[in-house]
Design a protein around this motif. Structure first.
Motif, PDB file in Angstrom:
ATOM      1  N   MET A   1      12.056  10.865 -13.173  1.00 28.92           N
ATOM      2  CA  MET A   1      11.368   9.683 -12.689  1.00 28.92           C
ATOM      3  C   MET A   1      10.565  10.078 -11.448  1.00 28.92           C
ATOM      4  O   MET A   1      11.123  10.643 -10.507  1.00 28.92           O
ATOM      5  CB  MET A   1      12.372   8.584 -12.326  1.00 28.92           C
ATOM      6  N   GLN A   2       9.258   9.781 -11.446  1.00 31.69           N
ATOM      7  CA  GLN A   2       8.401  10.197 -10.342  1.00 31.69           C
ATOM      8  C   GLN A   2       7.623   9.009  -9.795  1.00 31.69           C
ATOM      9  O   GLN A   2       7.090   8.191 -10.551  1.00 31.69           O
ATOM     10  CB  GLN A   2       7.433  11.278 -10.800  1.00 31.69           C
ATOM     11  N   ALA A   3       7.576   8.899  -8.482  1.00 32.25           N
ATOM     12  CA  ALA A   3       6.807   7.855  -7.807  1.00 32.25           C
ATOM     13  C   ALA A   3       6.030   8.486  -6.666  1.00 32.25           C
ATOM     14  O   ALA A   3       6.478   9.465  -6.056  1.00 32.25           O
ATOM     15  CB  ALA A   3       7.716   6.759  -7.276  1.00 32.25           C
ATOM     16  N   SER A   4       4.833   7.927  -6.388  1.00 36.05           N
ATOM     17  CA  SER A   4       4.024   8.425  -5.273  1.00 36.05           C
ATOM     18  C   SER A   4       3.935   7.357  -4.189  1.00 36.05           C
ATOM     19  O   SER A   4       3.833   6.167  -4.480  1.00 36.05           O
ATOM     20  CB  SER A   4       2.622   8.800  -5.757  1.00 36.05           C
ATOM     21  N   ILE A   5       4.009   7.828  -2.939  1.00 34.36           N
ATOM     22  CA  ILE A   5       3.959   6.926  -1.798  1.00 34.36           C
ATOM     23  C   ILE A   5       2.954   7.487  -0.801  1.00 34.36           C
ATOM     24  O   ILE A   5       3.263   8.441  -0.074  1.00 34.36           O
ATOM     25  CB  ILE A   5       5.328   6.794  -1.108  1.00 34.36           C
ATOM     26  N   ASN A   6       1.739   6.928  -0.799  1.00 35.18           N
ATOM     27  CA  ASN A   6       0.699   7.383   0.134  1.00 35.18           C
ATOM     28  C   ASN A   6       0.572   8.907   0.162  1.00 35.18           C
ATOM     29  O   ASN A   6       0.546   9.528   1.220  1.00 35.18           O
ATOM     30  CB  ASN A   6       0.993   6.865   1.547  1.00 35.18           C
TER      31      ASN A   6
ATOM     32  N   GLY B   1      12.651   1.238  -9.430  1.00 32.32           N
ATOM     33  CA  GLY B   1      13.644   1.849  -8.542  1.00 32.32           C
ATOM     34  C   GLY B   1      14.130   3.201  -9.029  1.00 32.32           C
ATOM     35  O   GLY B   1      14.878   3.869  -8.313  1.00 32.32           O
ATOM     36  N   GLY B   2      13.730   3.587 -10.263  1.00 30.21           N
ATOM     37  CA  GLY B   2      14.168   4.877 -10.795  1.00 30.21           C
ATOM     38  C   GLY B   2      15.681   4.983 -10.891  1.00 30.21           C
ATOM     39  O   GLY B   2      16.240   6.071 -10.794  1.00 30.21           O
TER      40      GLY B   2
ATOM     41  N   ASP C   1      12.239  -0.446  -4.353  1.00 30.21           N
ATOM     42  CA  ASP C   1      11.022  -1.243  -4.512  1.00 30.21           C
ATOM     43  C   ASP C   1       9.936  -0.523  -5.303  1.00 30.21           C
ATOM     44  O   ASP C   1       8.907  -1.128  -5.623  1.00 30.21           O
ATOM     45  CB  ASP C   1      10.460  -1.609  -3.130  1.00 30.21           C
ATOM     46  N   LEU C   2      10.129   0.733  -5.602  1.00 28.21           N
ATOM     47  CA  LEU C   2       9.093   1.536  -6.232  1.00 28.21           C
ATOM     48  C   LEU C   2       9.180   1.468  -7.747  1.00 28.21           C
ATOM     49  O   LEU C   2      10.252   1.286  -8.314  1.00 28.21           O
ATOM     50  CB  LEU C   2       9.216   3.000  -5.788  1.00 28.21           C
ATOM     51  N   VAL C   3       8.038   1.644  -8.396  1.00 26.70           N
ATOM     52  CA  VAL C   3       7.998   1.799  -9.853  1.00 26.70           C
ATOM     53  C   VAL C   3       7.678   3.252 -10.158  1.00 26.70           C
ATOM     54  O   VAL C   3       6.647   3.783  -9.735  1.00 26.70           O
ATOM     55  CB  VAL C   3       6.948   0.873 -10.490  1.00 26.70           C
ATOM     56  N   PHE C   4       8.590   3.899 -10.877  1.00 21.36           N
ATOM     57  CA  PHE C   4       8.483   5.316 -11.178  1.00 21.36           C
ATOM     58  C   PHE C   4       7.830   5.520 -12.540  1.00 21.36           C
ATOM     59  O   PHE C   4       7.830   4.638 -13.396  1.00 21.36           O
ATOM     60  CB  PHE C   4       9.871   5.954 -11.181  1.00 21.36           C
ATOM     61  N   THR C   5       7.330   6.719 -12.748  1.00 19.67           N
ATOM     62  CA  THR C   5       6.776   7.121 -14.041  1.00 19.67           C
ATOM     63  C   THR C   5       7.760   8.083 -14.712  1.00 19.67           C
ATOM     64  O   THR C   5       8.158   9.077 -14.096  1.00 19.67           O
ATOM     65  CB  THR C   5       5.420   7.822 -13.869  1.00 19.67           C
ATOM     66  N   PRO C   6       8.184   7.780 -15.955  1.00 20.79           N
ATOM     67  CA  PRO C   6       9.199   8.624 -16.595  1.00 20.79           C
ATOM     68  C   PRO C   6       8.591   9.787 -17.371  1.00 20.79           C
ATOM     69  O   PRO C   6       7.503   9.697 -17.930  1.00 20.79           O
ATOM     70  CB  PRO C   6       9.885   7.643 -17.549  1.00 20.79           C
ATOM     71  N   LYS C   7       9.322  10.878 -17.409  1.00 21.51           N
ATOM     72  CA  LYS C   7       8.971  12.021 -18.243  1.00 21.51           C
ATOM     73  C   LYS C   7      10.268  12.564 -18.811  1.00 21.51           C
ATOM     74  O   LYS C   7      11.118  13.061 -18.079  1.00 21.51           O
ATOM     75  CB  LYS C   7       8.251  13.089 -17.423  1.00 21.51           C
ATOM     76  N   GLN C   8      10.431  12.454 -20.132  1.00 20.67           N
ATOM     77  CA  GLN C   8      11.691  12.820 -20.752  1.00 20.67           C
ATOM     78  C   GLN C   8      11.647  14.202 -21.383  1.00 20.67           C
ATOM     79  O   GLN C   8      10.607  14.697 -21.783  1.00 20.67           O
ATOM     80  CB  GLN C   8      12.062  11.807 -21.830  1.00 20.67           C
ATOM     81  N   ASN C   9      12.830  14.802 -21.449  1.00 17.15           N
ATOM     82  CA  ASN C   9      12.972  16.096 -22.110  1.00 17.15           C
ATOM     83  C   ASN C   9      14.391  16.176 -22.647  1.00 17.15           C
ATOM     84  O   ASN C   9      15.316  16.565 -21.951  1.00 17.15           O
ATOM     85  CB  ASN C   9      12.683  17.235 -21.127  1.00 17.15           C
ATOM     86  N   GLY C  10      14.574  15.760 -23.904  1.00 10.95           N
ATOM     87  CA  GLY C  10      15.903  15.754 -24.502  1.00 10.95           C
ATOM     88  C   GLY C  10      16.804  14.749 -23.801  1.00 10.95           C
ATOM     89  O   GLY C  10      16.480  13.571 -23.690  1.00 10.95           O
ATOM     90  N   ASN C  11      17.943  15.219 -23.308  1.00 12.76           N
ATOM     91  CA  ASN C  11      18.877  14.316 -22.638  1.00 12.76           C
ATOM     92  C   ASN C  11      18.645  14.284 -21.130  1.00 12.76           C
ATOM     93  O   ASN C  11      19.558  13.951 -20.361  1.00 12.76           O
ATOM     94  CB  ASN C  11      20.321  14.719 -22.935  1.00 12.76           C
TER      95      ASN C  11
ATOM     96  N   ASN D   1       0.795  -1.225   0.000  1.00 12.15           N
ATOM     97  CA  ASN D   1       0.000   0.000   0.000  1.00 12.15           C
ATOM     98  C   ASN D   1       0.832   1.283   0.000  1.00 12.15           C
ATOM     99  O   ASN D   1       0.340   2.331   0.352  1.00 12.15           O
ATOM    100  CB  ASN D   1      -0.939   0.040   1.218  1.00 12.15           C
ATOM    101  N   LEU D   2       2.119   1.161  -0.391  1.00 10.24           N
ATOM    102  CA  LEU D   2       2.951   2.357  -0.360  1.00 10.24           C
ATOM    103  C   LEU D   2       3.109   2.987  -1.731  1.00 10.24           C
ATOM    104  O   LEU D   2       3.101   4.192  -1.865  1.00 10.24           O
ATOM    105  CB  LEU D   2       4.320   2.039   0.227  1.00 10.24           C
ATOM    106  N   ASN D   3       3.292   2.180  -2.766  1.00 13.72           N
ATOM    107  CA  ASN D   3       3.544   2.723  -4.090  1.00 13.72           C
ATOM    108  C   ASN D   3       2.256   2.703  -4.896  1.00 13.72           C
ATOM    109  O   ASN D   3       1.835   1.675  -5.403  1.00 13.72           O
ATOM    110  CB  ASN D   3       4.631   1.903  -4.782  1.00 13.72           C
ATOM    111  N   ASP D   4       1.600   3.866  -5.004  1.00 10.15           N
ATOM    112  CA  ASP D   4       0.336   3.940  -5.721  1.00 10.15           C
ATOM    113  C   ASP D   4       0.481   3.565  -7.184  1.00 10.15           C
ATOM    114  O   ASP D   4      -0.430   3.004  -7.787  1.00 10.15           O
ATOM    115  CB  ASP D   4      -0.227   5.379  -5.621  1.00 10.15           C
ATOM    116  N   SER D   5       1.660   3.872  -7.784  1.00  8.89           N
ATOM    117  CA  SER D   5       1.842   3.636  -9.213  1.00  8.89           C
ATOM    118  C   SER D   5       1.962   2.160  -9.549  1.00  8.89           C
ATOM    119  O   SER D   5       1.834   1.781 -10.707  1.00  8.89           O
ATOM    120  CB  SER D   5       3.077   4.381  -9.724  1.00  8.89           C
ATOM    121  N   LEU D   6       2.213   1.288  -8.569  1.00  5.87           N
ATOM    122  CA  LEU D   6       2.343  -0.132  -8.846  1.00  5.87           C
ATOM    123  C   LEU D   6       1.053  -0.726  -9.407  1.00  5.87           C
ATOM    124  O   LEU D   6       1.076  -1.724 -10.097  1.00  5.87           O
ATOM    125  CB  LEU D   6       2.727  -0.896  -7.573  1.00  5.87           C
TER     126      LEU D   6
END
Length: 598
Positions: free
Chosen positions: A150-155, A85-86, A136-146, A57-62
């Motif tokens: 990486m963003q993850a939410s925890i509760n 793990g980002g 242990d977290l799965v992050f969401t990526p957002k790229q901008n050139g080079n 119940n910690l990583n909402d993105s999972l």
């Protein structure tokens, strides 16, 4: 602090034996870079059926996210950042290749991180005392050139890892949090890094020896390295931590330093990897939030490059301590670069380096061989003294021998100077050849890499204790030349006159054999240097003996010296005489006491 001295166990044993023999002899015998590509970034989605379990119940993105990877690339580096793990999961140095055992060439992609051999992240304690681990977290990526965020939410709290690929093998790694203070307690986050160092060079034992922790502290002013099984730095704030291999390194630099640092390392005896490392340290939080800037450096150990950073990175290159390192930095490296700029191949550059060193040492060598000729001339007188005092006290006989030398104007200790001068040169070259990246991958004749051994002659078995299965031609040739040189120069070695005393001639013949075992797994560049050096020694001896020195003139000079008052004793000679007299007096006292008891 226990440190790695650059020698494996077998080489330590052989080097100690080699040093003992030398000290005894002193007293008895005087691929092309890839085309540059524009910096680019791409995202590839790879769903995985079995996702590692995260904190409940910690990583909402999972619940919704699949694991994906982001690739960043420039001329120097190719990085893959995983949303699991980002963290950076792949690091490839584009301008270099790793050793491929199948082809016996450096033609594999050079990967510092890959196949999950490296994992890192931060651990926090929540208010109930449980650990939250970013790995242990799965992050969401957002790229901008080079750059990629990486963003993850925890509760309800948000953690961001921001990676920006820069020039000069550098990656900015910034950590930002929001709302973390509602979940965690404490004033520090714990950084944890687990890494298995992959073999990238031909000489496994040599590379394993040079694979270790390195770190800087005291505001980059102090440097240390550690090759033991555990490291513990609880009192120092580390400015950076590195896992260094023979020619490449991964360095992490925290903006505010690491405290309470602990590490362990363990050799891996066979397979793809050399050593297993574990590192943990604390880094400060502020107000319950963790906002810190880091830099990753994934770079070759090139001295010019390392100096450009101005962060004491040049100490990562193990060129030797004090005078040894200075000799390599300001003499051998510049000399190699100047000669190499003439367009010669590496082997012939080493050949010319050897000649230059011999020319510089030639005055010392001339004095040594002149002393050798003088000792040959007075040998009959020495033999007479030995015969006259055959049954006398050994100390008395030695005093008489020294008296003959002193009257003839022969300073035995002068013969020690060439050996003493060559010991630091030997150790400097031992550090130079296997650590100078310009020699890496450079072939010469049958040696495919002058920083590793040549193994044209392969054995159908492993040699017990040493564990090697080859014979180095350069090492063998060097041994033969040293044997010839030993035969030519062993005529002045005095034979033992007392029972139990070692036969120095036998020891001198054992030395080249010992040297072979030392060189057989060392860099072929070092063996080639010493082959040329000892071959030149033979020619120099012949030239001095037959073209320069005239033993008749030397004999006349000695006879003239005898008519003069003996030269005053030097401090060392005086000290030696006093020690012998004291020993003789103690022996007499012991004999008297023994007689009284009887």
């Amino acid at each position: 602090m226990q440190q790695n001295n650059g020698l494996d166990r077998n080489q330590i044993i052989l080097f100690m034996l080699f040093s003992l023999i030398m000290m005894g002899a002193m007293f008895y015998f005087q691929p092309a870079p890839e085309e540059p590509t524009a910096a680019s970034a791409q995202v590839s989605q790879t769903s995985q059926a079995n996702m590692p379990a995260a904190m409940s119940n910690l990583n909402d993105s999972l619940k919704t996210a699949a694991i994906s990877q982001v690739e960043l690339k420039n001329e120097q580096l190719r990085l893959v950042v995983s949303t699991l793990g980002g963290q950076i999961s792949t690091v490839e140095l584009n301008e270099y290749k790793a050793y491929n055992k199948a082809s016996d060439k450096n033609d594999k992609n050079l990967l510092l991180f890959d196949k999950n051999n490296s994992a890192y992240g931060f651990r926090f304690k929540d208010k109930t005392g449980k650990l939250l681990n970013t790995r242990d977290l799965v992050f969401t990526p957002k790229q901008n050139g080079n750059s990629v965020t990486m963003q993850a939410s925890i509760n309800g709290a948000v953690i961001e890892f921001i990676y920006t690929l820069q020039d000069k093998y550098t990656v900015d790694f910034n950590v930002r949090t929001q709302g973390l203070s509602k979940l965690v307690s404490g004033q520090n986050a714990e950084f944890v890094w687990d890494h298995s160092a992959r073999q990238m060079e031909k000489g496994r034992s040599q590379e394993q020896t040079h694979t270790e922790f390195n770190y800087a502290f005291d505001n980059y002013g102090s440097f240390d390295y550690d090759g033991r099984t555990t490291m513990e730095e609880t009192e120092e704030t580390l400015n950076w931590i590195a896992i260094k291999q023979q020619f490449f390194t991964a360095v992490l630099e925290p903006q505010n330093g690491f405290t309470n640092s602990f590490g362990s390392q363990e050799n891996i005896e066979e397979g793809e990897f050399l050593k297993k490392f574990n590192f943990s340290a604390q880094t400060a939080m502020s107000g319950g939030e963790f906002n810190q800037n880091f830099k990753w450096y994934f770079m070759p150990l090139d001295l010019k490059l390392l100096k450009e950073y101005g962060k004491n990175f040049d100490e990562l290159l193990p060129l030797g301590w004090s005078f040894i390192g200075t000799m390599n930095r300001w003499f051998f490296m510049p000399m190699y670069n100047i000669i190499a700029s003439w367009g010669l191949t590496a082997g012939w550059v080493i050949f010319l380096m050897t000649i230059i060193v011999k020319l510089i040492l030639s005055p010392i060598m001339f004095k040594q061989h002149k002393l050798s000729a003088m000792m040959r001339v007075i040998r009959p007188e020495i033999d007479e003294v030995n015969a006259k005092y055959k049954d006398a006290d050994p100390l008395k006989k030695q005093q008489e021998v020294m008296s003959v030398y002193r009257k003839a104007g022969v300073n035995q200790m002068a013969g020690c100077l060439p050996a003493l001068v060559q010991i630091p040169i030997f150790y400097a070259l031992f550090r130079f050849f296997p650590n100078f990246i310009d020699l890496r991958g450079q072939s010469f004749w049958f040696a495919k890499d002058l920083t590793a051994y040549d193994d044209v002659i392969k054995l159908p078995f492993e040699v017990p204790i040493f564990g090697w299965d080859h014979i180095s031609i350069f090492a063998l040739a060097c041994t033969v030349v040293i044997l010839i040189y030993t035969v030519m120069t062993s005529g002045n070695i005095q034979q033992p006159q007392q029972e139990g005393m070692p036969n120095m001639k036998v020891l001198m013949y054992i030395f080249p054999i010992t040297f072979f075992f030392f060189l057989n797994t060392s860099s072929s560049g070092l063996s080639w240097y010493y082959f040329v050096s000892n071959a030149l020694n033979i020619f120099i001896i012949l030239a001095i003996k037959y073209l320069i020195l005239d033993e008749k003139k030397i004999h006349a000079m000695i006879q003239e010296n005898k008519t003069k008052a003996p030269k005053p004793e030097g401090k060392f000679q005086k000290r030696m005489r006093e020690m012998m007299e004291q020993a003789q007096e103690q022996q007499k006292q012991q004999q008297k006491q023994t007689g009284k008891k009887k």
